[in-house]
Design an enzyme around this catalytic site. Structure first.
Site, PDB file in Angstrom:
ATOM      1  N   GLY A 148     -23.917 -13.945 -35.865  1.00 17.11           N
ATOM      2  CA  GLY A 148     -22.536 -13.995 -35.612  1.00 17.11           C
ATOM      3  C   GLY A 148     -21.857 -15.401 -35.607  1.00 17.11           C
ATOM      4  O   GLY A 148     -22.380 -16.337 -36.269  1.00 17.11           O
ATOM      5  N   SER A 149     -21.042 -15.653 -34.823  1.00 18.60           N
ATOM      6  CA  SER A 149     -20.310 -17.034 -34.860  1.00 18.60           C
ATOM      7  C   SER A 149     -21.140 -18.353 -34.388  1.00 18.60           C
ATOM      8  O   SER A 149     -20.463 -19.418 -34.722  1.00 18.60           O
ATOM      9  CB  SER A 149     -18.970 -16.870 -33.902  1.00 18.60           C
ATOM     10  OG  SER A 149     -18.223 -15.938 -34.246  1.00 18.60           O
ATOM     11  N   VAL A 150     -22.526 -18.152 -33.872  1.00 16.45           N
ATOM     12  CA  VAL A 150     -23.048 -19.172 -33.626  1.00 16.45           C
ATOM     13  C   VAL A 150     -23.265 -20.006 -35.178  1.00 16.45           C
ATOM     14  O   VAL A 150     -23.932 -21.285 -35.025  1.00 16.45           O
ATOM     15  CB  VAL A 150     -24.447 -19.091 -32.764  1.00 16.45           C
ATOM     16  CG1 VAL A 150     -23.936 -18.860 -31.357  1.00 16.45           C
ATOM     17  CG2 VAL A 150     -25.167 -18.083 -33.276  1.00 16.45           C
TER      18      VAL A 150
END
Length: 702
Positions: free
Chosen positions: A427-429
């Site tokens: 995801g966004s990490v």
């Protein structure tokens, strides 16, 4: 008269000569007879000696009795002689028995021959080498036989002596954390059993049945142990070993009349569930394992590492048992030590881990399924590896019961599964990685200002009803704000703009598709079918950590380290004394990959990640008590874009950006955070871990 005298003188000379010759021939005959007799007796006794050597070297001990003189046989039977050789030689582990004849000579009174020789053998206490003298004499039937006694086994051994072999147990190596805390050691377990004299006659059968059910053994097995020949009313009869910390089971057992719980030696894991996936556990060797490991000195009584570091460092941790071989007098006192080999303790394993931080992160994960990784951003030292839910490794050492094993194996939350060695949708990490790749290949301008794309976007109508969505708008768009507010659309557009090849080249540079050199085997970060696909939406989704992206969290920690180290990725390491254990030297600050990003790009991303905490999606982490930079992430796990039944993974990666000495990075992932505020469910847990680690003062209400 004169003539007759002359003849008489001549005759006397002839007689004298004749007698002399007769004497000479007689002496020669006697000497010849003696020589031939000696040769015959030596050949006969040599045959007896050779037969003895053959029987001993081939282990044909029963045949030795037939070589023994009748005078000796009158006082010792065949079974005694056979058993004496068998028990002693097998007990000391005799192998490679060899004889060297030194010489032989006839006894002074012609009663037989003496053979002097050396016998060498390898034993469990090392090589033995002794000199012997064997007397071989004629029996009543004229056959040569050995005047046998026990000193032909060992010169110091008399017939009334016994040989004892004592095993000197080696200590298995201890596993320590960086502060000297013990993570695995030789400790104590619990042995549950009956004391027959304290059992109730009235409820004996019921009590046996109750303990059988509790320990998950059969009633017949307990009765068999209680009926052993050595059992008396006042002795403890062990039935089963259990984990020393299984207080519930111990309390239930001692409530049964006649049951006692004694301490017993066992491998011990003081941190239990917290570090179970890391330490692993030991158990008795299996028959299948013994088939391949017997050549390395293992036997049916060996305990070996089955999982985790116990297995990975088995060859270093295991010790080598010593041995002493003693001759005891008939009264049991020591007569002589025949052989001695000291035990060699196993090597200790020293980790970079901080057990207190591991406990903190484990407690923050609580009942959730998830993982936590902590690393020093300057040295690459791994400070924490935690996977939840977990299990108690102490139960496996003692021999886990069937019901507990089945419960662990059938648990849908997979407590035996090591999550931090696997790969996950990031995801966004992952957005900082896409940003760094774009900055370096020139497709992202850090100073560019773009208009907002709203909450939903697609490249064009060719996408049909498929779109990329984001959670909030924030005005004009810049790289810094796109990271701070976790803008999916921004990074989808940038991935499309740089193109598939450039994006994949950047992923390859940071180690995708490559095994990270690490103590434990880790899942390899991958980008799925992206290289072979022409699907633009797959490329767009990959740009913000979705699509088919899978990342190992320890690998992700290495990538993040580049942001604080001028674009160089640290090599994470866990074992500080790896070189002593025969592995590669783990020098602090060693890079796995250099120049994966330019120094300017690394610095830009590093500073931009501050704003995630100061004004973006990670503001909850400002309560940590230290200045952090980082990135939140909520990864969607679903079958398709329209799937509403999928789950979500909550991520937060944060590090001490202003700490130039020993900055700590913590990456935490929690499964199934859908309808639990996504990554915002994870951020306070990481913040609290930083606060406790640095100040040891927990936040109120935690």
């Amino acid at each position: 008269m004169a003539k007759r005298k002359k003849n008489s003188s001549h005759l006397g000379a002839v007689i004298a000569i004749t007698l002399f010759l007769v004497i000479i021939f007689a002496v020669i005959a006697v000497l010849a007879w003696l020589f031939l007799f000696k040769e015959d007796s030596q050949a006969a006794t040599q045959y007896v000696y050779d037969s003895y050597v053959e029987d001993v070297t081939e282990g044909n001990y029963a045949a030795i009795y037939d070589l023994i003189h009748e005078d000796v046989q009158a006082s010792v039977d065949k079974e005694t002689v056979t058993n004496r050789y068998t028990n002693i030689f097998s007990g000391i582990g005799a192998q490679n028995v060899a004889f060297t004849l030194i010489g032989s000579e006839e006894s002074e009174n012609d009663t037989g021959w003496y053979y002097k020789y050396r016998m060498t053998m390898d034993t469990s206490a090392g090589t033995m080498d002794h000199t012997y003298s064997m007397q071989i004499c004629k029996d009543s039937e004229g056959q040569y036989k050995i005047m046998w006694s026990s000193n032909l086994i060992f010169p110091q051994l008399d017939d009334t002596d016994t040989v004892r072999v004592n095993t000197l147990e080696a200590k298995r190596g201890t596993i320590y954390d960086a502060n000297g805390s013990i993570l695995a050691c030789d400790g104590e377990g619990a042995s549950v059993g009956f004391v027959p004299g304290k059992m109730s006659d009235a409820t004996r059968d019921e009590d046996i049945a109750a303990l059988a059910e509790l320990l998950e053994v059969s009633v017949d097995y307990i009765n068999e142990q209680l009926g052993a020949a050595w059992v008396t009313d006042d002795v403890f009869v062990p039935i089963r070993s259990i984990a020393g910390d299984d207080q519930e089971l111990i309390d239930a057992a001692i409530a049964i009349p006649g049951v006692m719980v004694n301490t017993t030696s066992a491998r011990e894991y003081p941190y239990g569930e917290v570090l179970a996936h890391l330490t692993g556990y030991v158990q008795a060797i299996s028959a299948e394992e013994l088939e391949t490991m017997a050549q390395d000195g293992y036997d049916s009584n060996s305990i070996i590492g089955k999982t985790g570091l116990e297995k990975l460092y088995e060859s270093s941790l295991r010790g080598t048992d010593g041995c002493e071989i003693l001759i005891l007098n008939s009264d049991g006192s020591l007569k002589e030590t025949l052989g001695y080999q000291a035990a060699m303790d196993g090597q200790d394993v020293h980790l970079t881990l901080d057990a207190s931080l591991c406990e903190t992160l484990y407690n923050q994960l609580g009942e959730d399924s998830g993982l936590a990784v902590a690393m020093n951003m300057k040295t690459g030292e791994i400070l924490s590896l935690v996977s939840t839910p977990s299990y108690n490794p102490n139960e496996f050492v003692a021999g886990i019961t069937n019901s507990k094993w089945e419960a662990l194996n059938s648990n849908e939350e997979l407590p035996l599964y090591n999550r931090y060695t696997s790969t996950w949708v990031p995801g966004s990490v992952f957005k900082p990685v896409t940003a760094a790749i774009g900055l370096d290949n020139g497709t992202i301008d850090p100073n560019a200002v773009e208009p907002s794309n709203g909450l939903s976007w697609q490249k064009d109508s060719s996408w049909g009803n498929l779109t990329v969505t984001t959670l909030e708008t924030y005005g004009d768009v810049t790289l810094q704000k796109a990271l701070a507010y976790s803008d999916n659309i921004y990074f989808a557009k940038k991935a499309l703009n740089m193109g598939r090849d450039a994006f994949i080249n950047g992923l390859t540079a940071v180690g995708f598709g490559e095994s990270l050199p690490f103590t434990m085997e880790l899942g390899t970060s991958t980008y799925g079918t992206l290289a072979d696909s022409s699907d633009e939406l797959l490329l767009a989704n990959s740009g913000y950590g979705q699509g088919e992206m899978l990342v190992n969290p320890i690998h992700l920690a290495s990538i993040y380290s580049a942001f604080m180290n001028g674009g160089n990725m640290l090599k994470p390491y866990l074992v500080s004394n790896a070189a002593e254990l025969g592995g590669e030297d783990n020098a602090p600050g060693t890079y796995w990959k250099t120049g994966v990003f330019s120094a300017q790009t690394a610095n830009t991303i590093n500073e931009d990640l501050r704003t995630v905490i100061t004004e973006g999606t990670g503001t909850q982490a400002s309560a940590a008590g230290v200045t952090l930079a980082g990135k939140t992430g909520t990864a969607e796990i679903k079958a398709s874009q329209d799937d509403t039944t999928g789950t979500e993974l909550g991520w937060f990666a944060a590090y001490e950006i202003d700490n130039t000495q020993d900055p700590v990075l913590i990456i935490m992932m929690v499964e199934d955070v859908k309808d639990r505020d996504g990554s915002h469910y994870v951020v306070p847990k990481v913040a609290e871990a930083f606060r406790i680690y640095r100040s040891q003062t927990p936040l109120e209400g935690n």
